[in-house]
Design an enzyme around this catalytic site. Structure first.
Site, PDB file in Angstrom:
ATOM      1  N   SER A 387       0.862  -1.183   0.000  1.00 14.18           N
ATOM      2  CA  SER A 387       0.000   0.000   0.000  1.00 14.18           C
ATOM      3  C   SER A 387       0.899   1.234   0.000  1.00 14.18           C
ATOM      4  CB  SER A 387      -0.951  -0.033   1.200  1.00 14.18           C
ATOM      5  OG  SER A 387      -1.871   1.032   1.147  1.00 14.18           O
ATOM      6  N   HIS A 414      -2.387  -0.908  -3.528  1.00 13.60           N
ATOM      7  CA  HIS A 414      -3.564  -0.066  -3.389  1.00 13.60           C
ATOM      8  C   HIS A 414      -3.394   1.215  -4.196  1.00 13.60           C
ATOM      9  CE1 HIS A 414      -4.143  -2.133   0.773  1.00 13.60           C
ATOM     10  NE2 HIS A 414      -4.531  -2.899  -0.232  1.00 13.60           N
ATOM     11  N   ASP A 507      -4.343  -4.939   5.482  1.00 16.67           N
ATOM     12  CA  ASP A 507      -4.654  -5.790   4.335  1.00 16.67           C
ATOM     13  C   ASP A 507      -3.567  -6.849   4.177  1.00 16.67           C
ATOM     14  OD1 ASP A 507      -6.128  -6.658   2.157  1.00 16.67           O
ATOM     15  OD2 ASP A 507      -5.014  -5.400   0.744  1.00 16.67           O
TER      16      ASP A 507
END
Length: 566
Positions: A387, A414, A507
């Site tokens: 991310s 992401h 995540d």
């Protein structure tokens, strides 16, 4: 003789990779000082100085308030502080946000233009929306030069495109072309012509960034009152028009471009919808309980009234839910007792019971015929999840893998859902492997890198092919690292290798539990080299991580794992 010795650089999403590439060829004895603003979460820790110092010869660091300006230094704005240029020194302030960000590119550019005029070179790199455009105008007005990254090369082209569209740019260049130009300008005397004096509006706006009391309390302020309210404080926004560029600023100093104002209003609207949804569903739940209690106490009329109120609240909640989620494929999501749940038969709780979420995603694979537990593949697969800070991390790992790497690599990074991604193009410049944005039906091939597109889950099938899905968001994410790893675990079992890289949030933490359940191997990036340690830390806390590895060692570790005899 004066030269272009004040270089200011602004970037947002995708900017770390561009900045790292830009500074690699800048010599440490450059006769200029370089200042960098990149949008960083206010509670995050920035490792940008460490990244630059690993790849460049010029020293980079977060300055302290009052540090003197010296040539041959890169000064990087710390999280949640505006970087303000004064005459000979630096100020760090927590003044009002501009374009809903602090630090803001416009503040850096504008304050540099005010003090140093023609000596300033402003460079705008990858990013969404349009922070930096007003700052470029200020630099141009004061006789400085403006450079913008070629939008076709930028990972996110919003900031470069908006700057170019408004026709206040001297150069549009690829990042590889910007460094030589900066070096040339820093060594080239300036031909100074008549410079436009600092305007009253610029004086007020630069003072506001420092929370100067006189500027904040002035009755006279730039622009005209508008009908819009400030998303940050609720005050009236004043509309400013300069060189056909419309901007807004409130009495307390919060400033917005039209694009950032719309984005902030959209966030407020979404938050209001979620609050309404929660309140309506809690009302429905409470009134149904009251109806049941009234029935128990033999009060049929009260029970009927409460039940009707519950049905009305439920209907209104359904309408709000459709407004929120009809674009997202999430019509079955709901909230109850401050938790996000599904209203279909899955009835999962996404906010607290992550194990139920795991079970639901397995059911998703079964429903889409993606899961086959009888897998006899000998091919190994590497799944990378990242991310914030991930573009740099992914680039470093892929650069260490040879063209004959004997496993496919799949990536979830992401990204902003509403913008096209140039990530495949950027990473392809860092590696010998073939890199592409994944498409449904792609056949997994050793030595090939597949990247999840924006706003689509990437799923791996047992037949070594890829599926893309716009199924519901998982922990408010699409693509989801958890979903990718779940499918990799189901399809490749013990042949799966998962790597959790820098990023905020958690995540991937559920996904690696699936990898371990199937006897796969899990790696987490270590704290020291992670720009953001949230995701690696969450993974490590599951106790499913086999090895914690520094970023610069992950590539060689993967090579050894993939080549290891079974």
């Amino acid at each position: 003789m004066e030269k272009h010795d004040i270089v200011v650089i602004g970037a947002s999403a995708g900017g770390v990779e561009a900045i790292k590439q830009l500074v690699q060829t800048i010599p440490e004895d450059i006769p200029a000082a370089i200042f960098v603003v990149i949008h960083i979460p206010p509670r995050g820790r920035s490792r940008l100085p460490e990244i630059i110092n690993r790849f460049g010869s010029i020293k980079a660091y977060h300055p302290k308030d009052g540090d003197p300006i010296q040539n041959g230094q890169i000064y990087i704005a710390p999280p949640d502080y505006h970087l303000v240029i004064k005459n000979g020194y630096i100020r760090l302030t927590r003044g009002p946000k501009e374009n809903h960000t602090r630090p803001a590119v416009d503040v850096l550019f504008r304050t540099a233009a005010k003090v140093y005029g023609p000596r300033v070179v402003a460079t705008l790199l990858s990013g969404t929306l349009d922070d930096g455009t007003a700052g470029l105008i200020a630099v141009e007005q004061r006789g400085g030069l403006t450079i913008v990254q070629n939008p076709e090369e930028a990972l996110f082209d919003g900031m470069p495109k908006n700057a170019i569209k408004n026709d206040h740019v001297d150069y549009v260049l690829n990042v590889a072309e910007i460094s030589p130009l900066l070096i040339k300008l820093a060594n080239q005397p300036i031909e100074i012509s008549e410079v436009e004096p600092v305007s009253n509006d610029m004086e007020i706006e630069t003072d506001m960034a420092e929370l100067e009391l006189e500027a904040m309390q002035k009755m006279e302020r730039p622009g005209q009152p508008s009908p819009y309210a400030c998303p940050d404080c609720g005050g009236v926004l004043w509309e400013l028009d300069e060189d056909k560029i419309m901007r807004f600023r409130c009495r307390t100093g919060h400033a917005y471009s039209p694009h950032s104002l719309i984005a902030s209003q959209s966030e407020q609207l979404e938050e209001a919808f979620w609050n309404a949804l929660r309140a309506l569903e809690e009302k429905a739940d409470l009134t149904f309980k009251m109806a049941k209690q009234a029935e128990t106490n033999n009060r049929p009329y009260s029970a009927k009234r409460f039940r009707q109120q519950g049905e009305d609240a439920k209907d209104r909640a359904s309408l709000v839910r459709q407004l929120l989620l009809r674009e997202e494929g999430n019509e079955n999501l709901s909230t109850s007792n401050n938790q996000l749940t599904r209203t279909d038969n899955a009835n999962i709780d996404l906010s607290e019971d992550e194990l139920a979420q795991h079970d639901h995603t397995i059911q998703l694979y079964k429903s889409e015929n993606l899961l086959n537990t009888e897998n006899s593949l000998n091919l190994k697969i590497v799944a990378l999840c990242a991310s914030a800070g991930g573009v740099n991390a992914l680039g470093e790992i892929l650069s260490g893998l040879n063209v004959d790497f004997p496993a496919p690599v799949v990536i979830v990074q992401h990204l902003a859902r509403q913008y096209p991604s140039q990530l495949a193009n950027i990473l392809s410049r860092r590696t010998q492997l073939k890199v592409k944005q994944a498409e449904t039906g792609d056949k997994l091939t050793p030595g090939q890198v597949y990247i999840a597109p924006p706003d689509q889950h990437l799923l791996i099938n047992p037949n070594q092919t890829i599926s893309l899905s716009q199924a519901e968001l998982v922990n408010f994410l699409r693509p989801s690292g958890d979903l990718l790893l779940e499918s990799v675990a189901a399809s490749f079992q013990e042949q799966a290798i998962a790597v959790i890289l820098t990023g905020t949030g958690s995540d991937g933490a559920m996904g690696i539990q699936a990898i371990k359940k199937m006897n796969g191997f899990v790696i987490a990036q270590d704290r020291t080299t992670s720009e953001y340690f949230g995701m690696p830390k969450a993974a490590i806390n599951t106790e499913c991580v086999d090895q914690i590895v520094p970023l610069n060692e992950i590539a060689s570790f993967l090579i050894n794992l993939v080549d290891k005899d079974e």
